[in-house]
Design a protein around this motif. Structure first.
Motif, PDB file in Angstrom:
ATOM      1  N   MET A   1      -9.782  -7.770 -11.899  1.00 58.54           N
ATOM      2  CA  MET A   1      -8.985  -6.641 -12.343  1.00 58.54           C
ATOM      3  C   MET A   1      -8.704  -6.019 -10.744  1.00 58.54           C
ATOM      4  N   PRO A   2      -7.614  -5.469 -10.278  1.00 62.21           N
ATOM      5  CA  PRO A   2      -7.557  -5.660  -8.570  1.00 62.21           C
ATOM      6  C   PRO A   2      -7.754  -4.409  -8.150  1.00 62.21           C
ATOM      7  N   GLU A   3      -8.351  -4.473  -7.201  1.00 62.97           N
ATOM      8  CA  GLU A   3      -9.326  -3.654  -6.278  1.00 62.97           C
ATOM      9  C   GLU A   3      -8.771  -2.955  -5.256  1.00 62.97           C
ATOM     10  N   LEU A   4      -9.550  -2.736  -4.404  1.00 69.71           N
ATOM     11  CA  LEU A   4      -9.079  -1.965  -3.191  1.00 69.71           C
ATOM     12  C   LEU A   4      -7.954  -2.647  -2.777  1.00 69.71           C
ATOM     13  N   ALA A   5      -8.419  -4.229  -2.279  1.00 67.19           N
ATOM     14  CA  ALA A   5      -7.654  -5.006  -1.242  1.00 67.19           C
ATOM     15  C   ALA A   5      -6.940  -6.051  -1.936  1.00 67.19           C
ATOM     16  N   GLU A   6      -6.880  -6.120  -3.081  1.00 64.66           N
ATOM     17  CA  GLU A   6      -5.489  -6.675  -3.837  1.00 64.66           C
ATOM     18  C   GLU A   6      -4.679  -5.195  -4.142  1.00 64.66           C
ATOM     19  N   VAL A   7      -4.778  -4.316  -3.626  1.00 69.31           N
ATOM     20  CA  VAL A   7      -3.779  -2.952  -4.469  1.00 69.31           C
ATOM     21  C   VAL A   7      -3.243  -2.678  -3.330  1.00 69.31           C
ATOM     22  N   SER A   8      -4.093  -3.330  -1.726  1.00 70.65           N
ATOM     23  CA  SER A   8      -3.269  -2.603  -0.828  1.00 70.65           C
ATOM     24  C   SER A   8      -2.519  -4.343  -0.437  1.00 70.65           C
ATOM     25  N   ARG A   9      -2.456  -4.924  -1.089  1.00 64.81           N
ATOM     26  CA  ARG A   9      -1.589  -6.175  -0.840  1.00 64.81           C
ATOM     27  C   ARG A   9      -0.443  -5.901  -0.797  1.00 64.81           C
ATOM     28  N   ILE A  10      -0.552  -5.660  -2.067  1.00 61.27           N
ATOM     29  CA  ILE A  10       0.257  -4.999  -2.935  1.00 61.27           C
ATOM     30  C   ILE A  10       1.528  -3.976  -2.174  1.00 61.27           C
ATOM     31  N   VAL A  11       0.780  -2.998  -1.851  1.00 61.01           N
ATOM     32  CA  VAL A  11       1.390  -2.037  -0.786  1.00 61.01           C
ATOM     33  C   VAL A  11       1.568  -2.157   0.491  1.00 61.01           C
ATOM     34  N   HIS A  12       1.670  -3.902   1.035  1.00 63.35           N
ATOM     35  CA  HIS A  12       1.456  -4.713   2.455  1.00 63.35           C
ATOM     36  C   HIS A  12       3.118  -5.087   1.829  1.00 63.35           C
ATOM     37  N   PHE A  13       3.382  -5.320   0.255  1.00 64.78           N
ATOM     38  CA  PHE A  13       5.297  -6.115   0.363  1.00 64.78           C
ATOM     39  C   PHE A  13       5.933  -4.955  -0.214  1.00 64.78           C
ATOM     40  N   ILE A  14       5.621  -4.155  -0.656  1.00 61.21           N
ATOM     41  CA  ILE A  14       6.029  -2.834  -0.616  1.00 61.21           C
ATOM     42  C   ILE A  14       7.092  -2.274   0.629  1.00 61.21           C
ATOM     43  N   ARG A  15       6.219  -2.595   1.167  1.00 59.62           N
ATOM     44  CA  ARG A  15       6.403  -1.945   2.593  1.00 59.62           C
ATOM     45  C   ARG A  15       7.583  -2.959   3.705  1.00 59.62           C
ATOM     46  N   GLN A  16       7.586  -4.095   3.158  1.00 59.81           N
ATOM     47  CA  GLN A  16       7.630  -5.103   3.448  1.00 59.81           C
ATOM     48  C   GLN A  16       9.476  -5.700   3.207  1.00 59.81           C
ATOM     49  N   HIS A  17       9.344  -5.054   1.378  1.00 60.52           N
ATOM     50  CA  HIS A  17      10.179  -5.575   0.497  1.00 60.52           C
ATOM     51  C   HIS A  17      11.739  -4.567   0.192  1.00 60.52           C
ATOM     52  N   LEU A  18      10.927  -3.308   0.563  1.00 59.59           N
ATOM     53  CA  LEU A  18      11.459  -2.326  -0.309  1.00 59.59           C
ATOM     54  C   LEU A  18      11.505  -1.242   0.338  1.00 59.59           C
ATOM     55  N   ALA A  55      11.091   5.658   0.527  1.00 58.42           N
ATOM     56  CA  ALA A  55      10.622   6.571   2.105  1.00 58.42           C
ATOM     57  C   ALA A  55       9.269   5.277   2.719  1.00 58.42           C
ATOM     58  N   SER A  56       8.406   5.132   1.811  1.00 56.66           N
ATOM     59  CA  SER A  56       7.687   4.826   2.026  1.00 56.66           C
ATOM     60  C   SER A  56       6.553   4.655   0.451  1.00 56.66           C
ATOM     61  N   ALA A  57       4.853   3.888   1.290  1.00 49.74           N
ATOM     62  CA  ALA A  57       3.992   3.033   0.099  1.00 49.74           C
ATOM     63  C   ALA A  57       3.082   4.067   0.764  1.00 49.74           C
ATOM     64  N   GLY A  58       2.545   4.322  -0.233  1.00 53.11           N
ATOM     65  CA  GLY A  58       0.621   4.591   0.293  1.00 53.11           C
ATOM     66  C   GLY A  58      -0.211   4.402  -0.628  1.00 53.11           C
ATOM     67  N   GLY A  82      -2.453  -5.613 -14.598  1.00 54.12           N
ATOM     68  CA  GLY A  82      -1.575  -4.904 -13.976  1.00 54.12           C
ATOM     69  C   GLY A  82      -0.610  -5.444 -13.136  1.00 54.12           C
ATOM     70  N   TRP A  83      -0.216  -5.767 -12.626  1.00 50.26           N
ATOM     71  CA  TRP A  83       0.862  -5.973 -11.664  1.00 50.26           C
ATOM     72  C   TRP A  83       2.200  -5.901 -11.450  1.00 50.26           C
ATOM     73  N   LEU A  84       2.887  -5.634  -9.780  1.00 49.94           N
ATOM     74  CA  LEU A  84       3.900  -5.334  -8.836  1.00 49.94           C
ATOM     75  C   LEU A  84       4.920  -7.088  -8.398  1.00 49.94           C
ATOM     76  N   LYS A  85       6.174  -7.621  -9.462  1.00 48.80           N
ATOM     77  CA  LYS A  85       6.629  -9.253  -9.298  1.00 48.80           C
ATOM     78  C   LYS A  85       7.589  -8.563  -8.153  1.00 48.80           C
ATOM     79  N   ASP A  90       5.524 -13.830  -3.118  1.00 50.91           N
ATOM     80  CA  ASP A  90       4.043 -14.085  -3.164  1.00 50.91           C
ATOM     81  C   ASP A  90       3.364 -13.144  -2.854  1.00 50.91           C
ATOM     82  N   THR A  91       4.197 -12.270  -4.289  1.00 56.52           N
ATOM     83  CA  THR A  91       2.734 -11.262  -4.186  1.00 56.52           C
ATOM     84  C   THR A  91       1.818 -11.254  -4.340  1.00 56.52           C
ATOM     85  N   TYR A  92       1.113 -12.529  -5.333  1.00 57.30           N
ATOM     86  CA  TYR A  92       0.358 -12.487  -6.279  1.00 57.30           C
ATOM     87  C   TYR A  92      -0.692 -12.986  -5.401  1.00 57.30           C
ATOM     88  N   TYR A  93      -2.507 -12.478  -5.204  1.00 56.54           N
ATOM     89  CA  TYR A  93      -2.960 -12.933  -4.309  1.00 56.54           C
ATOM     90  C   TYR A  93      -4.271 -14.007  -5.416  1.00 56.54           C
TER      91      TYR A  93
END
Length: 372
Positions: A1-18, A55-58, A82-85, A90-93
């Motif tokens: 299951m996605p834990e703190l680190a994996e969720v932080s990864r998707i937040v990074h991509f949301i900030r980068q792309h959205l 406006a932002s992601a957190g 679950g995941w956000l594509k 390459d959002t997958y970890y």
């Protein structure tokens, strides 16, 4: 299951792309579990997001949010699978070369987003197991952590470094008499630590996972606090890309459990055994993680075969309310697999209480670089 680190990864991509873009098209599939158990619906989500600017992601632990230019905001967690594509990113970890993972829209999507600008950015929230949650929170974006369910959960050891101190940890540990692994996994205590991170932290702190939290000495608490910040910060900084994790991490050597003719051990020969603590399978190195006080039960440190041969337990998923989500619906954490293995899951049409655990569609973890 996605834990703190994996969720932080998707937040990074949301900030980068959205972030900074306007949602020109929002499509949803109504799901009375993924949306409904979080108090909303697919149509409500669509109406709330359509035409808004991101406006932002957190993040707080396993939860993350997409804050819009005006309330309400989208607050989500991934459940077990679950995941956000984001299309062409390459959002997958973990490594995935399956043709199905290149399809768009992807299977099992719960919402699809399209933004303005050239080129258009497309994103999809997917979950074939329906254990994730998508909700709307109607408040100022900067106050989202003051609302349920975030307000009931503990501090995030990366976001809230000034809160998760040695003194805070000592008070928390001594106020409870539970196995230390169970305390770390309880999201009401600390947000974001799941099974693999909990095992990694205890291995580096040289603490046995079954030892009662209120029996740890001052030196052990100091080591535990240091290990929490080291493991969490390092894995977040590396965007959960396990190929880049330090070679001395337990994570690198724990995945042979249950494999035929395979022994779980560190490169130096120290044996890794598996036991159940707090309802979860834990990887332990007995030669490093000594018992220095009372534990919830004794184990035979030389006998890992019984744990390896034990079949996976089926878990009844919990009704979600505004109480803290402790993610007890997770099973043993997914193991890296070879890329290209067949996905054998089907989206369940049953209620959440009838969902049976399946093997999570995971593979070997991958680079964080986006495709060009």
């Amino acid at each position: 299951m996605p834990e703190l680190a994996e969720v932080s990864r998707i937040v990074h991509f949301i900030r980068q792309h959205l972030v900074g873009k306007t949602l020109t098209k929002v499509s949803t599939q109504n799901d009375d579990i993924v949306y409904g158990k979080a108090g909303t619906s697919g149509s409500d989500f669509q109406k709330a997001m359509q035409g808004k600017k991101i406006a932002s992601a957190g993040q707080q632990g396993k939860y993350f949010w997409i804050a819009m230019d005006s309330p309400p905001h989208a607050l989500m967690h991934f459940g077990m699978a679950g995941w956000l594509k984001i299309r062409d990113a390459d959002t997958y970890y973990y490594r995935t070369d399956k043709p199905a993972d290149k399809e768009w829209p992807p299977k099992y999507w719960k919402f699809l987003l399209e933004t303005d600008g050239t080129p258009v950015t497309e994103a999809a929230f997917v979950d074939f197991r329906r254990l994730s949650r998508i909700r709307l929170v109607d408040c100022p974006a900067e106050e989202i952590r003051k609302y349920s369910p975030l307000k009931e959960n503990g501090p995030d050891p990366v976001v809230d470094k000034d809160v998760v101190t040695q003194e805070w940890l000592a008070q928390k540990l001594r106020s409870k008499r539970v196995p230390i692994k169970a305390l770390l996994l309880d999201q009401a205590n600390i947000s974001g630590i799941g099974n693999w991170m909990g095992d990694e932290i205890l291995y580096h702190a040289k603490i046995h996972p079954e030892q009662y939290s209120n029996t740890l000495g001052d030196d052990q608490i100091k080591e535990l606090n240091s290990a929490i910040h080291y493991v969490c910060s390092t894995s977040v900084d590396l965007l959960a890309d396990s190929d880049k994790f330090p070679e001395d991490w337990l994570f690198k050597h724990r995945w042979s459990k249950g494999k035929k003719n395979s022994t779980s051990a560190l490169p130096n020969g120290e044996k890794i055994v598996f036991l159940t603590v707090g309802g979860r399978t834990s990887a332990v190195v007995p030669s490093v993680q000594k018992k220095t006080g009372p534990v919830s039960k004794d184990i035979n440190g030389d006998d890992s075969s019984a744990a390896q041969g034990e079949s996976k337990r089926k878990r009844a998923t919990k009704e979600e309310s505004n109480t803290p989500v402790k993610e007890e619906e997770e099973e043993e954490e997914p193991k890296p697999k070879r890329a290209g293995s067949k996905r054998q899951s089907k989206q369940s049409l049953k209620s959440e209480e009838e969902v049976k655990p399946e093997v999570s569609p995971v593979g070997r973890r991958r680079s964080t670089r986006t495709r060009k």
